[in-house]
Design a protein around this motif. Sequence first.
Motif, PDB file in Angstrom:
ATOM      1  N   VAL A 109       0.834  -1.206   0.000  1.00 55.97           N
ATOM      2  CA  VAL A 109       0.000   0.000   0.000  1.00 55.97           C
ATOM      3  C   VAL A 109       0.869   1.257   0.000  1.00 55.97           C
ATOM      4  CG1 VAL A 109      -1.704   1.345   1.296  1.00 55.97           C
ATOM      5  CG2 VAL A 109      -1.944  -1.143   1.119  1.00 55.97           C
ATOM      6  N   ILE A 110       1.871   1.300   0.856  1.00 53.45           N
ATOM      7  CA  ILE A 110       2.721   2.500   0.906  1.00 53.45           C
ATOM      8  C   ILE A 110       3.535   2.622  -0.376  1.00 53.45           C
ATOM      9  CG2 ILE A 110       4.648   1.393   2.125  1.00 53.45           C
ATOM     10  CD1 ILE A 110       3.403   4.997   2.625  1.00 53.45           C
ATOM     11  N   ASP A 111       3.984   1.502  -0.943  1.00 52.81           N
ATOM     12  CA  ASP A 111       4.722   1.555  -2.212  1.00 52.81           C
ATOM     13  C   ASP A 111       3.855   2.150  -3.320  1.00 52.81           C
ATOM     14  OD1 ASP A 111       7.001   0.430  -1.103  1.00 52.81           O
ATOM     15  OD2 ASP A 111       6.524  -1.608  -1.756  1.00 52.81           O
ATOM     16  N   ASP A 112       2.596   1.712  -3.392  1.00 61.47           N
ATOM     17  CA  ASP A 112       1.691   2.227  -4.418  1.00 61.47           C
ATOM     18  C   ASP A 112       1.326   3.690  -4.157  1.00 61.47           C
ATOM     19  OD1 ASP A 112       1.734  -0.223  -5.643  1.00 61.47           O
ATOM     20  OD2 ASP A 112      -0.282  -0.834  -5.024  1.00 61.47           O
ATOM     21  N   THR A 113       1.219   4.047  -2.879  1.00 58.70           N
ATOM     22  CA  THR A 113       0.922   5.438  -2.522  1.00 58.70           C
ATOM     23  C   THR A 113       2.031   6.367  -2.994  1.00 58.70           C
ATOM     24  OG1 THR A 113      -0.406   4.801  -0.590  1.00 58.70           O
ATOM     25  CG2 THR A 113       0.530   7.023  -0.595  1.00 58.70           C
ATOM     26  N   ILE A 114       3.264   5.987  -2.729  1.00 64.73           N
ATOM     27  CA  ILE A 114       4.398   6.820  -3.133  1.00 64.73           C
ATOM     28  C   ILE A 114       4.484   6.918  -4.658  1.00 64.73           C
ATOM     29  CG2 ILE A 114       6.906   7.044  -3.065  1.00 64.73           C
ATOM     30  CD1 ILE A 114       5.422   7.572  -0.380  1.00 64.73           C
ATOM     31  N   LYS A 115       4.267   5.810  -5.313  1.00 63.96           N
ATOM     32  CA  LYS A 115       4.306   5.799  -6.782  1.00 63.96           C
ATOM     33  C   LYS A 115       3.246   6.729  -7.368  1.00 63.96           C
ATOM     34  CE  LYS A 115       3.997   2.604 -10.723  1.00 63.96           C
ATOM     35  NZ  LYS A 115       3.801   1.175 -11.129  1.00 63.96           N
ATOM     36  N   LYS A 116       2.039   6.664  -6.822  1.00 68.02           N
ATOM     37  CA  LYS A 116       0.959   7.494  -7.350  1.00 68.02           C
ATOM     38  C   LYS A 116       1.195   8.971  -7.039  1.00 68.02           C
ATOM     39  CE  LYS A 116      -4.073   7.975  -7.502  1.00 68.02           C
ATOM     40  NZ  LYS A 116      -5.390   7.411  -7.115  1.00 68.02           N
ATOM     41  N   LEU A 117       1.688   9.266  -5.841  1.00 66.71           N
ATOM     42  CA  LEU A 117       1.978  10.656  -5.492  1.00 66.71           C
ATOM     43  C   LEU A 117       3.015  11.264  -6.433  1.00 66.71           C
ATOM     44  CD1 LEU A 117       2.124  10.503  -1.585  1.00 66.71           C
ATOM     45  CD2 LEU A 117       0.484  11.809  -2.943  1.00 66.71           C
ATOM     46  N   LYS A 118       4.064  10.508  -6.731  1.00 70.79           N
ATOM     47  CA  LYS A 118       5.117  11.007  -7.619  1.00 70.79           C
ATOM     48  C   LYS A 118       4.599  11.220  -9.036  1.00 70.79           C
ATOM     49  CE  LYS A 118       9.107   9.217  -5.080  1.00 70.79           C
ATOM     50  NZ  LYS A 118      10.272   8.291  -5.090  1.00 70.79           N
ATOM     51  N   HIS A 119       3.628  10.391  -9.425  1.00 70.66           N
ATOM     52  CA  HIS A 119       3.031  10.556 -10.756  1.00 70.66           C
ATOM     53  C   HIS A 119       2.079  11.757 -10.787  1.00 70.66           C
ATOM     54  CE1 HIS A 119       1.313   9.483 -14.649  1.00 70.66           C
ATOM     55  NE2 HIS A 119       0.116   9.627 -14.104  1.00 70.66           N
ATOM     56  N   PHE A 121       1.926  14.350  -8.585  1.00 73.78           N
ATOM     57  CA  PHE A 121       2.537  15.622  -8.194  1.00 73.78           C
ATOM     58  C   PHE A 121       4.011  15.599  -8.616  1.00 73.78           C
ATOM     59  CE2 PHE A 121      -0.908  14.696  -5.180  1.00 73.78           C
ATOM     60  CZ  PHE A 121      -1.707  15.810  -5.361  1.00 73.78           C
ATOM     61  N   ASN A 122       4.235  15.865  -9.857  1.00 69.35           N
ATOM     62  CA  ASN A 122       5.570  15.770 -10.442  1.00 69.35           C
ATOM     63  C   ASN A 122       6.564  16.671  -9.706  1.00 69.35           C
ATOM     64  OD1 ASN A 122       7.564  15.017 -12.320  1.00 69.35           O
ATOM     65  ND2 ASN A 122       7.168  16.852 -13.525  1.00 69.35           N
ATOM     66  N   GLY A 123       7.634  16.066  -9.210  1.00 64.75           N
ATOM     67  CA  GLY A 123       8.659  16.831  -8.509  1.00 64.75           C
ATOM     68  C   GLY A 123       8.492  16.845  -6.997  1.00 64.75           C
ATOM     69  N   ILE A 124       7.455  16.189  -6.461  1.00 71.08           N
ATOM     70  CA  ILE A 124       7.261  16.153  -5.015  1.00 71.08           C
ATOM     71  C   ILE A 124       8.504  15.593  -4.334  1.00 71.08           C
ATOM     72  CG2 ILE A 124       6.137  13.881  -5.099  1.00 71.08           C
ATOM     73  CD1 ILE A 124       4.418  14.776  -2.710  1.00 71.08           C
ATOM     74  N   ASN A 125       8.913  16.231  -3.239  1.00 66.84           N
ATOM     75  CA  ASN A 125      10.138  15.855  -2.542  1.00 66.84           C
ATOM     76  C   ASN A 125       9.797  15.037  -1.299  1.00 66.84           C
ATOM     77  OD1 ASN A 125      12.677  15.633  -1.458  1.00 66.84           O
ATOM     78  ND2 ASN A 125      13.056  17.825  -1.284  1.00 66.84           N
ATOM     79  N   ILE A 126       9.825  13.715  -1.443  1.00 66.13           N
ATOM     80  CA  ILE A 126       9.535  12.804  -0.341  1.00 66.13           C
ATOM     81  C   ILE A 126      10.867  12.346   0.257  1.00 66.13           C
ATOM     82  CG2 ILE A 126       8.460  10.623   0.319  1.00 66.13           C
ATOM     83  CD1 ILE A 126       6.537  11.011  -2.061  1.00 66.13           C
ATOM     84  N   LEU A 127      11.137  12.799   1.484  1.00 67.32           N
ATOM     85  CA  LEU A 127      12.423  12.521   2.127  1.00 67.32           C
ATOM     86  C   LEU A 127      12.523  11.098   2.656  1.00 67.32           C
ATOM     87  CD1 LEU A 127      12.924  15.840   4.157  1.00 67.32           C
ATOM     88  CD2 LEU A 127      13.747  15.278   1.851  1.00 67.32           C
ATOM     89  N   GLY A 128      11.383  10.488   2.916  1.00 63.34           N
ATOM     90  CA  GLY A 128      11.393   9.127   3.435  1.00 63.34           C
ATOM     91  C   GLY A 128       9.984   8.581   3.546  1.00 63.34           C
ATOM     92  N   TYR A 129       9.875   7.267   3.597  1.00 65.60           N
ATOM     93  CA  TYR A 129       8.571   6.628   3.792  1.00 65.60           C
ATOM     94  C   TYR A 129       8.796   5.219   4.307  1.00 65.60           C
ATOM     95  CZ  TYR A 129       9.251   4.093  -0.648  1.00 65.60           C
ATOM     96  OH  TYR A 129       9.728   3.279  -1.654  1.00 65.60           O
ATOM     97  N   ARG A 130       7.740   4.676   4.939  1.00 68.50           N
ATOM     98  CA  ARG A 130       7.793   3.305   5.417  1.00 68.50           C
ATOM     99  C   ARG A 130       6.374   2.835   5.709  1.00 68.50           C
ATOM    100  NH1 ARG A 130       9.604   0.971  10.589  1.00 68.50           N
ATOM    101  NH2 ARG A 130       7.730  -0.241  10.088  1.00 68.50           N
ATOM    102  N   ASN A 131       6.211   1.513   5.881  1.00 67.86           N
ATOM    103  CA  ASN A 131       4.894   0.966   6.211  1.00 67.86           C
ATOM    104  C   ASN A 131       4.514   1.334   7.650  1.00 67.86           C
ATOM    105  OD1 ASN A 131       5.758  -1.138   8.118  1.00 67.86           O
ATOM    106  ND2 ASN A 131       6.642  -2.136   6.332  1.00 67.86           N
ATOM    107  N   GLY A 132       3.281   1.018   8.028  1.00 69.84           N
ATOM    108  CA  GLY A 132       2.793   1.412   9.339  1.00 69.84           C
ATOM    109  C   GLY A 132       2.918   0.359  10.411  1.00 69.84           C
ATOM    110  N   TYR A 133       3.665  -0.696  10.150  1.00 69.23           N
ATOM    111  CA  TYR A 133       3.788  -1.791  11.104  1.00 69.23           C
ATOM    112  C   TYR A 133       5.090  -1.676  11.882  1.00 69.23           C
ATOM    113  CZ  TYR A 133      -0.321  -3.600   8.807  1.00 69.23           C
ATOM    114  OH  TYR A 133      -1.598  -3.720   8.307  1.00 69.23           O
ATOM    115  N   ILE A 134       5.034  -0.920  12.955  1.00 70.90           N
ATOM    116  CA  ILE A 134       6.192  -0.700  13.825  1.00 70.90           C
ATOM    117  C   ILE A 134       6.086  -1.687  14.976  1.00 70.90           C
ATOM    118  CG2 ILE A 134       7.397   0.980  15.257  1.00 70.90           C
ATOM    119  CD1 ILE A 134       6.092   3.159  13.500  1.00 70.90           C
ATOM    120  N   LYS A 135       6.949  -2.673  14.975  1.00 67.46           N
ATOM    121  CA  LYS A 135       6.758  -3.826  15.854  1.00 67.46           C
ATOM    122  C   LYS A 135       7.521  -3.759  17.178  1.00 67.46           C
ATOM    123  CE  LYS A 135       5.935  -6.779  11.833  1.00 67.46           C
ATOM    124  NZ  LYS A 135       6.391  -7.943  11.039  1.00 67.46           N
TER     125      LYS A 135
END
Length: 237
Positions: A109-119, A121-135
């Motif tokens: 889900v997060i991989d697809d979210t980042i891919k769609k955001l970059k498509h 909003f061309n040029g969006i500066n995403i410094l980092g991302y990760r899934n929501g499962y912090i164990k």
Amino acid sequence: MMTEQDRIELNGVKVYPFTSSKELLEFVDQRKGILVAVNAEKVTKATDETRNVINNNIGYADGGGVVVAMHRKGIKNAVRLAGADLWLEIVAQSYKSKTFYIIGGKQDVIDDTIKKLKHQFNGINILGYRNGYIKTPEERQILIDDIADKKPDIVFVAMGSPKQEFLMYDFMKVNPAIYQGLGGSFDVYTGRVKRAPLWWQTHNLEFLYRFLKQPSRYRREYYRLKFLAWMLMGKFK
């Protein structure tokens, strides 16, 4: 400009009665803090901890019941602002000049979210991302340290409440910025979950549509009924 004195209090939860998403965006542009979507469930389940997070930040009406309660208090122009829409308005307003960090959902889900955001909003500066499962506490601290190191301007966290709010509260201690909790918004954004048709949204009935589509949510409806009962009994004066 909206001020803290304009907030409406419901069961000790203070909510800004924004009249439009534009007003909220202008407000956020002038200050840092955590945007917390307030609905009937958050109001009725409020604890000292959750009230502290909301009342020291920016609570906004994301539930139809909260809007009705505001109207009953005389704030007739207050509107519901769906977090699933609001975060994308923030991105659209800020992506050319601000930096982002995005957390939540399963890995696909997060991989697809980042891919769609970059498509989108061309040029969006995403410094980092990760899934929501912090164990583990160690994983949590690594994430906090990364936020402190990279210092993003805007951070979205989609992990469900109140877990996401408590995490953002810790982020704020190391990096004052704009934060927003998004619950399941990434599932909606990537097409995995379908939102209610516009008619249901505009009539503040999106919750009912979700319930009809997913009856397993019945436990959550208890809090809406409790909120309604409180309103009818005059608890929100």
